[in-house]
Write an enzyme that holds these catalytic residues in place. Structure first.
Site, PDB file in Angstrom:
ATOM      1  N   GLU A   1       4.533  -5.326   7.295  1.00  0.00           N
ATOM      2  CA  GLU A   1       3.802  -4.269   8.012  1.00  0.00           C
ATOM      3  C   GLU A   1       4.295  -4.035   9.438  1.00  0.00           C
ATOM      4  O   GLU A   1       4.361  -2.894   9.890  1.00  0.00           O
ATOM      5  CB  GLU A   1       2.300  -4.578   8.032  1.00  0.00           C
ATOM      6  CG  GLU A   1       1.588  -4.297   6.717  1.00  0.00           C
ATOM      7  CD  GLU A   1       1.659  -5.440   5.723  1.00  0.00           C
ATOM      8  OE1 GLU A   1       2.422  -6.388   5.964  1.00  0.00           O
ATOM      9  OE2 GLU A   1       0.957  -5.362   4.700  1.00  0.00           O
TER      10      GLU A   1
ATOM     11  N   ALA B   1       0.874  -1.168   0.000  1.00  0.00           N
ATOM     12  CA  ALA B   1       0.000   0.000   0.000  1.00  0.00           C
ATOM     13  C   ALA B   1       0.912   1.218   0.000  1.00  0.00           C
ATOM     14  O   ALA B   1       2.072   1.125   0.426  1.00  0.00           O
ATOM     15  CB  ALA B   1      -0.867  -0.015   1.246  1.00  0.00           C
TER      16      ALA B   1
ATOM     17  N   GLU C   1      -0.864  -9.204  -0.528  1.00  0.00           N
ATOM     18  CA  GLU C   1      -2.298  -9.380  -0.225  1.00  0.00           C
ATOM     19  C   GLU C   1      -3.131  -9.403  -1.508  1.00  0.00           C
ATOM     20  O   GLU C   1      -4.088 -10.172  -1.623  1.00  0.00           O
ATOM     21  CB  GLU C   1      -2.764  -8.271   0.734  1.00  0.00           C
ATOM     22  CG  GLU C   1      -2.181  -8.466   2.136  1.00  0.00           C
ATOM     23  CD  GLU C   1      -2.484  -7.314   3.073  1.00  0.00           C
ATOM     24  OE1 GLU C   1      -2.108  -6.169   2.737  1.00  0.00           O
ATOM     25  OE2 GLU C   1      -3.098  -7.549   4.119  1.00  0.00           O
TER      26      GLU C   1
ATOM     27  N   GLY D   1       0.474  -4.953   0.896  1.00  0.00           N
ATOM     28  CA  GLY D   1      -0.719  -4.954   0.051  1.00  0.00           C
ATOM     29  C   GLY D   1      -0.491  -5.645  -1.292  1.00  0.00           C
ATOM     30  O   GLY D   1      -1.440  -6.129  -1.910  1.00  0.00           O
TER      31      GLY D   1
HETATM   32  N1  COA Z   1       4.636   3.037  -0.556  1.00  0.00           N
HETATM   33  C1  COA Z   1       5.057   4.193  -1.070  1.00  0.00           C
HETATM   34  N2  COA Z   1       6.184   4.315  -1.780  1.00  0.00           N
HETATM   35  C2  COA Z   1       6.908   3.205  -1.981  1.00  0.00           C
HETATM   36  C3  COA Z   1       6.534   1.957  -1.456  1.00  0.00           C
HETATM   37  C4  COA Z   1       5.324   1.899  -0.720  1.00  0.00           C
HETATM   38  N3  COA Z   1       4.859   0.767  -0.209  1.00  0.00           N
HETATM   39  N4  COA Z   1       7.462   1.045  -1.798  1.00  0.00           N
HETATM   40  C5  COA Z   1       8.387   1.691  -2.509  1.00  0.00           C
HETATM   41  N5  COA Z   1       8.054   2.998  -2.623  1.00  0.00           N
HETATM   42  C6  COA Z   1       8.787   4.058  -3.332  1.00  0.00           C
HETATM   43  C7  COA Z   1      10.009   4.519  -2.528  1.00  0.00           C
HETATM   44  O1  COA Z   1       9.628   5.449  -1.544  1.00  0.00           O
HETATM   45  C8  COA Z   1      10.858   5.104  -3.634  1.00  0.00           C
HETATM   46  O2  COA Z   1      10.342   6.370  -3.966  1.00  0.00           O
HETATM   47  P1  COA Z   1      11.327   7.635  -4.235  1.00  0.00           P
HETATM   48  O3  COA Z   1      12.206   7.180  -5.363  1.00  0.00           O
HETATM   49  O4  COA Z   1      10.362   8.725  -4.623  1.00  0.00           O
HETATM   50  O5  COA Z   1      12.058   7.852  -2.951  1.00  0.00           O
HETATM   51  C9  COA Z   1      10.582   4.191  -4.817  1.00  0.00           C
HETATM   52  O6  COA Z   1       9.345   3.550  -4.548  1.00  0.00           O
HETATM   53  C10 COA Z   1      11.643   3.120  -5.013  1.00  0.00           C
HETATM   54  O7  COA Z   1      11.769   2.392  -3.802  1.00  0.00           O
HETATM   55  P2  COA Z   1      13.151   2.192  -3.014  1.00  0.00           P
HETATM   56  O8  COA Z   1      12.820   1.921  -1.583  1.00  0.00           O
HETATM   57  O9  COA Z   1      14.081   3.318  -3.318  1.00  0.00           O
HETATM   58  O10 COA Z   1      13.704   0.861  -3.716  1.00  0.00           O
HETATM   59  P3  COA Z   1      14.736  -0.182  -3.087  1.00  0.00           P
HETATM   60  O11 COA Z   1      15.168  -1.042  -4.231  1.00  0.00           O
HETATM   61  O12 COA Z   1      15.770   0.498  -2.281  1.00  0.00           O
HETATM   62  O13 COA Z   1      13.844  -1.062  -2.095  1.00  0.00           O
HETATM   63  C11 COA Z   1      11.883  -2.274  -1.364  1.00  0.00           C
HETATM   64  C12 COA Z   1      12.799  -1.876  -2.574  1.00  0.00           C
HETATM   65  C13 COA Z   1      10.671  -2.986  -1.967  1.00  0.00           C
HETATM   66  C14 COA Z   1      12.635  -3.237  -0.447  1.00  0.00           C
HETATM   67  C15 COA Z   1      11.442  -1.008  -0.602  1.00  0.00           C
HETATM   68  O14 COA Z   1      10.921  -0.089  -1.514  1.00  0.00           O
HETATM   69  C16 COA Z   1      10.431  -1.229   0.500  1.00  0.00           C
HETATM   70  O15 COA Z   1      10.767  -1.727   1.557  1.00  0.00           O
HETATM   71  N6  COA Z   1       9.175  -0.788   0.246  1.00  0.00           N
HETATM   72  C17 COA Z   1       8.117  -0.812   1.233  1.00  0.00           C
HETATM   73  C18 COA Z   1       7.599  -2.201   1.437  1.00  0.00           C
HETATM   74  C19 COA Z   1       6.558  -2.196   2.523  1.00  0.00           C
HETATM   75  O16 COA Z   1       6.830  -2.013   3.690  1.00  0.00           O
HETATM   76  N7  COA Z   1       5.334  -2.450   2.101  1.00  0.00           N
HETATM   77  C20 COA Z   1       4.214  -2.574   3.017  1.00  0.00           C
HETATM   78  C21 COA Z   1       3.422  -1.335   3.054  1.00  0.00           C
HETATM   79  S1  COA Z   1       2.077  -1.493   4.155  1.00  0.00           S
END
Ligand code: COA
Length: 260
Positions: free
Chosen positions: A135, A66, A115, A112
């Site tokens: 989460e 999400a 999910e 999400g």
């Molecule tokens: N919500 C909002 N933005 C998100 C996102 C999310 N769930 N997941 C990734 N993004 C965005 C990042 O903020 C980043 O944006 P920016 O370039 O404007 O700063 C962009 O997507 C790229 O992500 P980034 O984190 O830089 O990539 P990475 O390769 O370093 O890491 C992940 C990849 C998937 C490990 C990491 O993005 C992550 O942990 N995301 C969140 C996962 C999460 O907790 N999801 C559950 C949400 S309830």
């Protein structure tokens, strides 16, 4: 119908929906959730469409969750509403759609994202995919059915560990757990999904929609679980841990939780 966050390709007997926010790793914001509902509804109502494949754009992510930026400052009430509305509009909707929906997990499927994949009728993954429900690392719990569908699919103990550790599993582990049915290379993923869609298309759509109903009916006893999830998800929004978890993510640092 015009979509800002989806690409829809209609083939002769099936359709492919690609969630298209690659610079946010296809994170599900409010508009994308609404568009997925609208797109799925449109395809479900189209007699020619016998199966729907859902995937993410780019090579990195199916859906990374999400959209954290959108809910970081929500109250308890808004948090509960977010989960309830999302479940009704998308996750329950997909699960109960009469047209088969296949998730093509082409990269990260987190929160999400996993999910959504779990709400689809079954899943295939690329060998590059990573899946998890992170989460609790944000001070919140899965709110789009993850606490219910993950144990249904992989068993309670494995689900508990995955949820508590906020860990990720690779595709091979996901296949061993029964979370995904097949693992192939990224190039082979959509062709294999289409091959399966083609086999589905040979069968009776009416019988298939009845089979979906019957299979889902066997899991209906867990309806209370979904309601508890919504309530517990909302409650997290009133905690200092949630504020710290989401702020830390957006500030790109590790969270330090105040805790109990
Ligand atoms: N919500 C909002 N933005 C998100 C996102 C999310 N769930 N997941 C990734 N993004 C965005 C990042 O903020 C980043 O944006 P920016 O370039 O404007 O700063 C962009 O997507 C790229 O992500 P980034 O984190 O830089 O990539 P990475 O390769 O370093 O890491 C992940 C990849 C998937 C490990 C990491 O993005 C992550 O942990 N995301 C969140 C996962 C999460 O907790 N999801 C559950 C949400 S309830």
């Amino acid at each position: 119908m015009k979509f800002n966050n989806l690409l829809i390709a209609e083939k002769t007997q099936w359709a492919i929906i690609t969630i298209n926010r690659p610079n946010k790793l296809n994170a599900l914001n409010r508009e994308t959730i609404q568009e997925l509902h609208d797109g799925l509804k449109m395809l479900d109502e189209d007699k020619k469409v016998k199966a729907i494949i859902v995937t993410g754009s780019g090579e990195k992510a199916f859906v990374a969750g999400a959209d954290i930026a959108e809910f970081a400052d929500f109250s308890v009430k808004e948090g509960g509403k977010l989960a309830k509305k999302g479940q009704e509009l998308l996750f329950d909707f997909v699960e109960n759609l009469s047209t088969p929906v296949i998730a093509a997990v082409n990269g990260f499927a987190l929160g999400g994202g996993l999910e959504l994949a779990m709400a689809c009728h079954f899943r295939l993954a690329s060998d590059t995919a990573r899946m998890g429900l992170p989460e609790v690392s944000l001070g919140v719990i899965p709110g789009y059915g993850g606490t219910q569908r993950l144990p249904q699919l992989i068993g309670k103990g494995r689900a508990m560990e995955l949820i508590m550790t906020a860990g990720m599993i690779d595709s091979e582990k996901a296949k061993e757990y029964g979370l995904v049915n097949h693992v192939v290379s990224q190039e082979e993923l959509l062709p294999l999904c289409e091959k399966i869609a083609m086999r589905i298309a040979n069968n009776s759509p009416v019988a298939i929609s009845n089979a979906i109903k019957a299979v889902n009916a066997g899991f209906k006893h867990s309806n209370d679980g979904f309601a508890s999830e919504i309530e517990a998800f909302g409650a997290c929004f009133g905690t200092a841990d949630f504020k710290e978890g989401t702020t830390a993510f957006l500030e790109k640092r590790k969270a330090v939780f105040p805790g109990k």
